[in-house]
Write a protein that holds these residues in place. Structure first.
Motif, PDB file in Angstrom:
ATOM      1  N   LYS A 200      49.566  37.305  44.448  1.00 43.99           N
ATOM      2  CA  LYS A 200      48.627  36.961  45.508  1.00 43.99           C
ATOM      3  C   LYS A 200      49.241  37.121  46.898  1.00 43.99           C
ATOM      4  O   LYS A 200      48.633  37.732  47.785  1.00 43.99           O
ATOM      5  CB  LYS A 200      48.158  35.517  45.303  1.00 43.99           C
ATOM      6  N   GLU A 201      50.471  36.612  47.092  1.00 42.59           N
ATOM      7  CA  GLU A 201      51.008  36.467  48.437  1.00 42.59           C
ATOM      8  C   GLU A 201      51.998  37.542  48.866  1.00 42.59           C
ATOM      9  O   GLU A 201      52.182  37.763  50.055  1.00 42.59           O
ATOM     10  CB  GLU A 201      51.693  35.094  48.579  1.00 42.59           C
ATOM     11  N   SER A 202      52.693  38.187  47.935  1.00 42.61           N
ATOM     12  CA  SER A 202      53.697  39.182  48.317  1.00 42.61           C
ATOM     13  C   SER A 202      53.044  40.381  48.998  1.00 42.61           C
ATOM     14  O   SER A 202      51.835  40.606  48.865  1.00 42.61           O
ATOM     15  CB  SER A 202      54.467  39.651  47.080  1.00 42.61           C
ATOM     16  N   ALA A 203      53.852  41.137  49.734  1.00 42.69           N
ATOM     17  CA  ALA A 203      53.334  42.346  50.386  1.00 42.69           C
ATOM     18  C   ALA A 203      52.710  43.257  49.346  1.00 42.69           C
ATOM     19  O   ALA A 203      53.286  43.514  48.299  1.00 42.69           O
ATOM     20  CB  ALA A 203      54.472  43.071  51.107  1.00 42.69           C
ATOM     21  N   GLY A 204      51.496  43.727  49.628  1.00 40.91           N
ATOM     22  CA  GLY A 204      50.777  44.564  48.667  1.00 40.91           C
ATOM     23  C   GLY A 204      50.034  43.768  47.621  1.00 40.91           C
ATOM     24  O   GLY A 204      49.521  44.334  46.662  1.00 40.91           O
ATOM     25  N   LEU A 249      45.456  44.190  40.119  1.00 39.34           N
ATOM     26  CA  LEU A 249      46.028  42.927  40.590  1.00 39.34           C
ATOM     27  C   LEU A 249      45.215  41.740  40.082  1.00 39.34           C
ATOM     28  O   LEU A 249      45.775  40.702  39.702  1.00 39.34           O
ATOM     29  CB  LEU A 249      46.088  42.912  42.124  1.00 39.34           C
ATOM     30  N   GLN A 250      43.908  41.880  40.077  1.00 39.54           N
ATOM     31  CA  GLN A 250      43.059  40.795  39.572  1.00 39.54           C
ATOM     32  C   GLN A 250      43.296  40.557  38.088  1.00 39.54           C
ATOM     33  O   GLN A 250      43.394  39.406  37.642  1.00 39.54           O
ATOM     34  CB  GLN A 250      41.584  41.109  39.840  1.00 39.54           C
ATOM     35  N   TRP A 251      43.392  41.645  37.310  1.00 45.03           N
ATOM     36  CA  TRP A 251      43.662  41.481  35.884  1.00 45.03           C
ATOM     37  C   TRP A 251      44.999  40.787  35.664  1.00 45.03           C
ATOM     38  O   TRP A 251      45.122  39.904  34.797  1.00 45.03           O
ATOM     39  CB  TRP A 251      43.663  42.837  35.183  1.00 45.03           C
ATOM     40  N   ARG A 263      47.819  27.287  37.204  1.00 44.06           N
ATOM     41  CA  ARG A 263      47.716  28.214  38.335  1.00 44.06           C
ATOM     42  C   ARG A 263      49.108  28.759  38.609  1.00 44.06           C
ATOM     43  O   ARG A 263      49.947  28.105  39.213  1.00 44.06           O
ATOM     44  CB  ARG A 263      47.172  27.477  39.565  1.00 44.06           C
ATOM     45  N   GLU A 264      49.372  29.957  38.168  1.00 40.08           N
ATOM     46  CA  GLU A 264      50.669  30.603  38.347  1.00 40.08           C
ATOM     47  C   GLU A 264      50.439  32.024  38.828  1.00 40.08           C
ATOM     48  O   GLU A 264      49.906  32.851  38.090  1.00 40.08           O
ATOM     49  CB  GLU A 264      51.457  30.594  37.032  1.00 40.08           C
ATOM     50  N   ASP A 265      50.815  32.294  40.065  1.00 42.02           N
ATOM     51  CA  ASP A 265      50.558  33.602  40.659  1.00 42.02           C
ATOM     52  C   ASP A 265      51.798  34.490  40.694  1.00 42.02           C
ATOM     53  O   ASP A 265      51.729  35.631  41.145  1.00 42.02           O
ATOM     54  CB  ASP A 265      50.001  33.433  42.080  1.00 42.02           C
TER      55      ASP A 265
END
Length: 864
Positions: A200-204, A249-251, A263-265
């Motif tokens: 979710k948060e990293s670049a890209g 990314l969503q998958w 909740r683990e991103d």
């Protein structure tokens, strides 16, 4: 008090039973959604169905709690967007028409409690319209959350007023700048999470795509990729590419939530293998399934970064009036507009493919340019397919590429841009194969392409005068190094053959030699680049695993290097390479070992070949001179030195010899252990001297002590005097670099370790080691080899294993059981990987069967 609304569907059973019914129904619905995960539905549909499920439940609970008519319930954040990941928080806003009284506050408290009880983890806020607007004005994060608000239940007119007020308070230009700054800070915050990136948060990551849509929505330019395409902000092809990358990314995020059950991103080691299998990936001979998955992720993240960058540029151009609309020609093909490089027309690259590399060269040569305009980036991306075999053979393109490397500035920045836009991997197909390639060696924390670019950056930093204080020797060598492009080429190719199978150094050298010849480098430079690639691990291996105090080791290394230019180039590449693997791998002790090897080899190459006797004499003379500075009486050292053989003087530096002598010359025959510590001359950690009548299990006892105080041993020099005393020297350091009060630690070591050696307390039982998550999921099979050294007088024990607490103690106890004498230990920790080398002697080493049993017992201990 506002009038209460009636309950539309009052249940016929008690509240606690009703809560249980809702909880059961919600869990069953969620389980059904998870079962449908393997269907061919798009991830966006799965997210919308998750949101719709929670919508229904929230409305039912809201209705059952008889909330006042003048209150509204709104979904905000990602949930407001109508998308909900399986374990994400459900963000809601309870909108009030005025301050809440005690009765309303109690109702809200009961509502939120019920939601938690039935399994909905809510992130809630309770505010009036004025409070929402005030907070949104002060905090762009709140403003973003409210931007995607969606009415769920309650007073529609109140919600409509809220939407109007929030829109009136929104300044698109200010919002754009705030989100760009927020994104920049977020990228920096997550820059070092490469082994376990945040989806979710990293670049890209997904947040970059969401940022684009938030800005577009704030400016009224569209709420979806389809709307942005219809308004000309992006093309249809770009829309398809964005959607494709977004879906992956969503998958990944959906499946991570299900695998973790929370909740683990982050793409944690714990789940990478299982996740890879869910995507149908399997281990290959040279590539783990998890590495294949991570490469797919990194390539997706790179594409998202590139797409998001130029879409944001397009939005910026529409939202913020350009400071300089005028086109300023740079040459007949390119110009500058608003401090961005712009092609004269978007079909330039298709007509003249050579302009592709020229554009990066112009960016490098014109530091006033801050980047590339969105239309030019788009044209570059379309034209990358033109970079083929004939393009690579074109002399103009070869000349442009070498000019990029020969530039006195911005070399790494140019290569990084080329990689970002997909050009570098096209021009260097071997580089294209390692883009996004992860290595689960627990040493490199970056993808191979990112590591290579960081090594190039480190080499470049050596040439910047303002940074000379970082690595003075490297800066001095770099300033005198002719044709530094050979170093950049060596950095570019040194790991380019990773993942092919075979020795990547040898394979990379073949690629490097061919590339340099094709690009017209002088034969001398062709051979230097190929030699550096093939030998880029030799200097670090020699410094960290061999006894560089041994003249024979230095002589062999000098013969391999050959001349001073090769030595300087290898030293520069080695320092840059180690520093480019991980922020935690480099330390002052490794720096000192490499620098010592550099200087001794340089003297060897210059013809200063000291004999064994003269080398010992030189060290003794330097140590005597230092002793006189400390007012140690003349000849006082003889009582100690008479008990020391040449091996001691060769293994220790003059300043170490002087330190030992100053502490021991008046107590050579003491029966009490002497333990002294000081700040390490290397610049980090401590140096510890131990002098005690030799005793069984001494090394194991010392290792146990340092493990107990959570200090790592970097090097141990073990020496037994003629009269049976152990004179040992250890380099130790706090692995977490917490910079403690060293005075207190020195006092602790000197008192407590001496006491343990005096009483010879039994060794503490070995505990079950706590493995890092990396080692649990990507274990390193232990490797143990025992070989005679070059002289045949000692043996070299080499160990590779996963690093963990108690490792040295286990090794020491096995050696003690076989009556093995330890002379030198070099402890080399590479992330979670230990590569340790020990110089040992003992009767057991003369019996081949005993050697086999020793190796087997060591492997067994390292597996425990």
């Amino acid at each position: 008090m506002a009038e209460l609304q009636s309950v539309t569907a009052a249940p016929a059973f008690p509240a606690h039973a009703r809560t249980g019914h809702w909880k059961q129904k919600l869990a069953a619905s969620r389980a059904q959604l998870r079962q449908e995960l393997s269907s061919r539905r798009l991830p966006r549909e799965m997210l919308r169905r998750q949101a719709a499920l929670v919508d229904r439940q929230l409305k039912e609970v809201w209705a059952s709690h008889a909330m006042p008519r003048d209150v509204a319930l709104a979904a905000v954040g990602g949930y407001g967007r109508g998308e909900l990941f399986p374990c994400s928080d459900v963000d809601i806003l309870i909108l009030l028409s005025g301050p809440a009284d005690a009765a309303l506050a109690r109702k809200i408290e009961l509502l939120i409690g019920t939601l938690w009880d039935i399994g909905i983890e809510v992130g809630h806020s309770v505010r009036t319209i004025d409070e929402c607007v005030a907070l949104a004005t002060a905090d762009v994060t709140v403003q973003t959350t409210l931007l995607e608000a969606r009415l769920l239940a309650g007073k529609r007119e109140l919600y409509s007023r809220f939407v109007r007020r929030a829109a009136d308070a929104l300044d698109p230009a200010a919002f754009l700048q705030a989100k760009l700054l927020e994104q920049q800070q977020r990228h920096m915050r997550y820059a070092e999470t490469n082994l376990e990136p945040n989806i979710k948060e990293s670049a890209g990551g997904l947040r970059d795509l969401q940022t684009v849509l938030w800005i577009a929505r704030a400016a009224g330019l569209g709420r979806s990729w389809g709307e942005l395409a219809r308004r000309g902000v992006i093309t249809r092809a770009e829309m398809s590419e964005i959607q494709h990358n977004e879906q992956l990314l969503q998958w990944l995020r959906i499946r991570m939530h299900y695998l973790a059950g929370r909740r683990e991103d982050r793409l944690l080691f714990d789940f990478q293998t299982a996740l890879a299998r869910e995507f149908g990936l399997h281990d290959r001979p040279h590539r783990l399934a998890s590495e294949q998955l991570m490469q797919r992720y990194y390539q997706t993240a790179q594409a998202v970064s590139r797409l998001a960058t130029f879409v944001l540029q397009n939005l910026d151009a529409r939202i913020t009036p350009p400071r300089d609309k005028e086109y300023h020609p740079i040459n007949e093909r390119f110009g500058a507009r608003d401090e961005l490089l712009s092609a004269r027309d978007e079909r330039l690259f298709e007509r003249e493919p050579a302009a592709i590399l020229e554009s990066f060269l112009l960016l490098q040569q014109n530091p006033q340019l801050k980047g590339v305009s969105a239309p030019t980036v788009r044209a570059l991306w379309r034209a990358r397919r033109l970079i083929n075999a004939s393009f690579r053979k074109d002399p103009r393109n070869r000349r442009h590429f070498l000019e990029l490397l020969r530039s006195p500035t911005r070399v790494e920045r140019a290569l990084r841009r080329m990689n970002q836009y997909g050009v570098l991997g096209r021009y260097l197909p071997s580089f294209g194969r390692i883009v996004g390639q992860m290595q689960h060696d627990l040493y490199h924390v970056y993808t191979v392409d990112e590591h290579i670019l960081r090594v190039v950056r480190n080499v470049r930093r050596f040439s910047i005068p303002e940074l000379a204080h970082e690595f003075p020797l490297c800066s001095r060598l770099m300033s005198n190094f002719e044709r530094p492009e050979v170093l950049y080429l060596a950095a570019l190719f040194h790991d380019i053959a990773k993942g092919r199978g075979g020795d990547h150094s040898e394979l990379g050298a073949v690629d490097a030699r061919q590339f340099c010849r094709e690009h017209g480098l002088a034969q001398e430079d062709v051979e230097l680049v190929a030699w550096l690639v093939e030998n880029h691990l030799v200097m670090s291996s020699t410094a960290q695993k061999r006894d560089i105090a041994d003249p024979a080791v230095v002589q062999a290394f000098a013969q391999r290097v050959g001349d001073e230019r090769h030595l300087s180039a290898l030293y520069l590449l080695t320092v840059a390479d180690i520093r480019g693997t991980s922020p935690k791998v480099w330390n002052a002790w490794k720096g000192k070992l490499l620098e010592d090897l550099f200087w001794t080899t340089r003297r060897q190459l210059a013809g200063d070949r000291l004999s064994l006797a003269s080398s010992v004499q030189v060290r003794q003379d330097e140590a005597r001179a230092k002793l006189r500075l400390y007012a140690v009486p003349g000849s006082a050292e003889q009582s100690l030195w008479a008990q020391l053989e040449d091996a001691y003087f060769l293994r220790h530096e003059p300043q170490e010899i002087a330190w030992h002598t100053r502490l021991l010359y008046y107590r050579v025959q003491t029966r009490e252990p002497v333990v002294k510590a000081r700040l390490s001359p290397a610049g980090e950690g401590l140096q510890v001297l131990i002098y005690v009548p030799d005793q069984k299990e001494l090394f194991a006892r010392i290792c146990s002590f340092f493990e107990h105080i959570s200090y790592d041993i970097f090097e141990a020099k073990i020496y037994t005097t003629r009269h049976g005393y152990a004179l040992d020297s250890f380099q130790v350091q706090d692995p977490d670099n917490r910079r403690p009060q060293y005075r207190d630690v020195i006092g602790l070591i000197e008192h407590d370790l001496a006491e343990q050696l005096r009483v010879k307390a039994p060794l503490p039982p070995l505990t079950r080691p706590r493995l890092s998550r990396q080692l649990r999921h990507f274990p390193i099979s232990p490797e143990v080899t025992i070989q005679p050294d070059e002289k045949g007088t000692s043996s070299v024990l080499a160990i590779i294993a996963g690093d963990r607490t108690g490792l040295l103690s286990r090794i020491a106890r096995v050696l003690t059981a076989y009556d093995i004498n330890l002379h030198t230990a070099k402890i080399n920790t590479l992330g979670a990987r230990a590569e340790d080398v020990f110089i040992i002697t003992g009767a057991a080493l003369k019996n081949p069967k005993s050697v086999v049993r020793l190796e087997s017992d060591l492997v067994e201990q390292l597996r425990t």
